[in-house]
Design an enzyme around this catalytic site. Structure first.
Site, PDB file in Angstrom:
ATOM      1  N   HIS A   1     -27.696  12.836 -94.699  1.00 35.47           N
ATOM      2  CA  HIS A   1     -27.633  11.484 -95.250  1.00 35.47           C
ATOM      3  C   HIS A   1     -26.683  10.599 -94.455  1.00 35.47           C
ATOM      4  O   HIS A   1     -25.670  10.095 -94.962  1.00 35.47           O
ATOM      5  CB  HIS A   1     -27.205  11.525 -96.717  1.00 35.47           C
ATOM      6  CG  HIS A   1     -28.114  12.305 -97.594  1.00 35.47           C
ATOM      7  ND1 HIS A   1     -27.991  13.664 -97.763  1.00 35.47           N
ATOM      8  CD2 HIS A   1     -29.181  11.914 -98.338  1.00 35.47           C
ATOM      9  CE1 HIS A   1     -28.941  14.079 -98.588  1.00 35.47           C
ATOM     10  NE2 HIS A   1     -29.674  13.046 -98.943  1.00 35.47           N
TER      11      HIS A   1
ATOM     12  N   CYS B   1     -34.524  13.371 -96.320  1.00 36.42           N
ATOM     13  CA  CYS B   1     -33.439  14.352 -96.198  1.00 36.42           C
ATOM     14  C   CYS B   1     -33.952  15.789 -96.190  1.00 36.42           C
ATOM     15  O   CYS B   1     -33.412  16.642 -95.473  1.00 36.42           O
ATOM     16  CB  CYS B   1     -32.409  14.148 -97.300  1.00 36.42           C
ATOM     17  SG  CYS B   1     -33.072  14.132 -98.977  1.00 36.42           S
TER      18      CYS B   1
ATOM     19  N   ASP C   1     -24.919  17.570 -93.602  1.00 35.06           N
ATOM     20  CA  ASP C   1     -25.451  16.476 -94.407  1.00 35.06           C
ATOM     21  C   ASP C   1     -26.371  15.586 -93.571  1.00 35.06           C
ATOM     22  O   ASP C   1     -25.932  14.990 -92.589  1.00 35.06           O
ATOM     23  CB  ASP C   1     -24.284  15.647 -94.954  1.00 35.06           C
ATOM     24  CG  ASP C   1     -24.732  14.644 -95.997  1.00 35.06           C
ATOM     25  OD1 ASP C   1     -25.951  14.550 -96.267  1.00 35.06           O
ATOM     26  OD2 ASP C   1     -23.858  13.949 -96.564  1.00 35.06           O
TER      27      ASP C   1
END
Length: 487
Positions: free
Chosen positions: A393, A148, A391
Site C-alpha cells: 500500500h 494489493c 506492505d
C-alpha cells in the site's frame, strides 16, 4: 520539520482546498450536464475523467505515508522466511540458544541486525504504481486502492523465483545502501504531487511523473559470478513490470483474472490469487520459467502424486495436463506449492498463532499472502506474537523495466513492518518452494511434524474448509492417489 517546510506544506494545503472546491462545483454542475449526454458519444470521456479523479485520490491516499521505524525486541529472535536472527547474539559463542521455534531443529541460521536488514531488503518489493499503460478491458492506469492482493501474490512468486534461480543465501549488493524513507521529505513532496495530479485531472491532462533513480556507487571491477547474479536479479524484477509485455506483471494477472470473472478495479482474494499465479506461470514463454510450475492445493490437501508429477512434467500436473512435455527430464522441474486456507471464521482463531509461526520458521516457506480485512500484505516472518510483512500500500511511479539499466531501488523495501497476529484476516494462502522430489519429501516430513503437533485445531480447520471452499473450487478426481493433508 523546518519552518520553511511547514509553510510549503500549508501553502499546498491551501491550494488543495481551492482545488477541492473546484472539484465540488464540477461534480455538482458539470456531471449533471455530462450525464445527459452519456447516451451518445461522451460516455467514454466521463469514465476516463472518473478514473483520473479516483486515481488522483488514491495517489494522495497511498503516497501520504509517513514512514516510521519498526521497533524490534532485542530479547526475542526474529524469523524471516526460515532464517533466524537474534540482535543481541552477535558476539556470543552460542547465539542459537534463544532462537527456538516449534518447527525447527537446532540448526537454525542466525545473524545480527545488519544481517536481518540486508536479508529483508533483498526481497523483491512490489507496490501500487501509477501512470502505467492502461489495464485490459478498462481505462485504469493505476492499481491504487484495489491491487494489493495482486501485489502480495507477485511478491510471494518473486520470492520463489529468487530461491529457484539465485538461492536463499543470495542478497542484493546494494541492500545496505537504501535509506529509510524520510518523513519530512515525503510530507512536502506528497503535497506538491497531490496538487499537480489534481490540476491535471481537472484539465484532462496526463501527468508525467518521472522517477529520479538513485545513483548506485560505482565500485571496482565485479567478479563474473556477481555480475551474473545481478543480471538474474534484474531479469526477475523485469518479469513483474507494469506493462502488457511483462510475463508476470499486473496487466497479465488482470487479463487472467478476467477468465474468473474479475476485472481491473475489483478486489482479489488470496485463493483466487493462487489460481491466477498458477495460470501466469504455466503460460509464461520465457525459457527460464519453463523449469518451474505452480501447484494449488484443493481443500487444504496436497496430493503427493500430483506434486511428483509436476516435478517431472508428467500427465496430471497443472503445468502439463495433457502430458505433452516429453522433453522434460525426470525430476527436473521445481514446484511452487500454494495452499489457500482459512484460519477461523469471521476473525482469526488465536489457536493458529503457533501454526503460522511454525510455517514461517520452515526454510522451504516462501511466505503467506494474507493481511488485514480488505488490506492484503505479504507476510515473511515474525517476532513474538507479531507478524513481519511487506506492505504493497504505497504508491510509486511507473518504472519502464524494458530498459537495460532501469532503477532497482523502488523494488526493494528498507523498512519492515510488524502487525499483531490478532489483526490478521483468516483468509490467506501459504506458499512453499520445492526444488525436486527429494526436497518435497523433506517438506512433507516437516509439515507432518507441524500438523501432528497441532492436530486438535487443524481438524477443526479441515471441517471448516470443506464447508467453505468445496463449492468454489471443486476437487478433481484423483484416481485413488493418497493425499497428504496439511490442514
Amino acid at each position: 520539520m523546518t519552518c520553511f517546510q511547514i509553510r510549503c506544506t500549508l501553502t499546498c494545503f491551501g491550494r488543495i482546498e481551492n482545488l477541492s472546491q473546484k472539484l465540488h462545483r464540477m461534480c455538482c454542475d458539470g456531471f449533471c450536464s455530462v450525464a445527459d449526454k452519456m447516451e451518445t458519444k461522451e460516455t467514454d470521456e466521463v469514465e476516463k475523467l472518473k478514473s483520473k479523479l479516483m486515481s488522483a485520490w488514491h495517489n494522495v491516499k497511498y503516497s501520504w505515508v509517513l514512514k516510521s521505524k519498526t521497533a524490534f525486541s532485542r530479547n526475542s529472535p526474529v524469523f524471516l522466511l526460515g532464517k533466524c536472527y537474534h540482535f543481541t547474539a552477535v558476539d556470543d559463542e552460542s547465539p542459537t540458544e534463544s532462537c527456538t521455534a516449534e518447527a525447527l531443529d537446532d540448526d537454525v541460521v542466525t545473524g545480527n541486525a545488519d544481517g536481518f536488514r540486508k536479508d529483508f531488503t533483498s526481497r523483491v518489493w512490489l507496490t501500487y504504481r501509477e501512470e502505467f499503460p492502461t489495464l485490459p478491458g478498462s481505462t485504469i492506469t493505476s492499481d491504487c486502492g484495489w491491487g494489493c492482493t495482486l501485489r502480495a501474490g507477485q511478491m510471494i512468486l518473486a520470492q520463489a523465483l529468487l530461491l529457484h534461480i539465485l538461492g536463499r543465501d543470495w542478497t542484493w549488493s546494494e541492500a545496505m545502501t537504501l535509506e529509510p524513507l524520510d518523513t519530512e521529505t515525503w510530507t512536502s513532496s506528497a503535497a506538491r504531487r497531490l496538487v499537480a495530479t489534481l490540476e491535471a485531472s481537472i484539465q484532462g491532462e496526463r501527468v508525467q511523473v518521472t522517477q529520479q533513480p538513485l545513483c548506485a556507487a560505482q565500485g571496482g571491477a565485479k567478479e563474473a559470478d556477481s555480475y551474473l547474479q545481478e543480471a538474474y536479479h534484474r531479469t526477475i524484477v523485469s518479469w513483474f513490470g507494469d506493462g502488457p509485455s511483462a510475463l508476470l506483471g499486473i496487466h497479465r494477472l488482470v487479463q487472467l483474472g478476467m477468465t474468473s470473472g474479475k476485472r481491473a478495479g475489483d478486489w482479489y482474494g488470496p485463493a483466487v490469487m493462487a489460481h491466477i499465479l498458477r495460470k501466469a506461470v504455466d503460460e509464461a514463454v520465457d525459457a527460464m520459467l519453463k523449469g518451474i510450475s505452480v501447484y494449488v492445493a484443493q481443500d487444504c490437501t496436497v496430493y503427493s502424486a500430483d506434486v511428483i508429477d509436476s516435478h517431472s512434467g508428467q500427465t496430471g500436473s497443472h503445468s502439463d495436463p495433457q502430458g505433452l512435455n516429453s522433453e522434460a527430464a525426470p525430476d527436473s522441474r521445481a514446484v511452487i506449492i500454494l495452499i489457500p486456507v482459512r484460519l477461523g471464521g469471521e476473525k482469526i482463531n488465536p489457536e493458529y498463532l503457533s501454526f503460522v509461526k511454525s510455517i514461517l520458521s520452515l526454510e522451504y516457506c516462501i511466505g503467506i499472502i494474507g493481511g488485514k480485512p480488505k488490506q492484503a500484505y505479504y507476510f515473511v516472518g515474525f517476532q513474538d506474537d507479531s507478524l513481519i510483512y511487506m506492505d504493497p500500500h504505497y504508491c510509486q511511479s511507473f518504472v519502464d523495466v524494458s530498459t537495460s539499466d532501469f532503477p532497482l531501488q523502488s523494488f526493494h523495501c528498507p523498512s519492515p513492518k510488524k502487525m499483531p497476529f490478532s489483526k490478521m484476516d483468516p483468509s490467506c494462502t501459504i506458499g512453499f518452494y520445492s526444488k525436486n522430489v527429494e526436497h518435497y519429501e523433506r517438506i512433507s516430513t516437516e509439515l507432518s511434524k507441524v500438523t501432528g503437533h497441532h492436530r486438535g485445531c487443524f481438524l477443526h480447520l479441515l471441517g471448516y474448509m470443506k464447508q467453505t471452499l468445496v463449492s468454489s473450487f471443486p476437487s478433481p478426481l484423483r484416481h485413488g492417489r493418497p493425499p497428504v493433508t496439511i490442514y
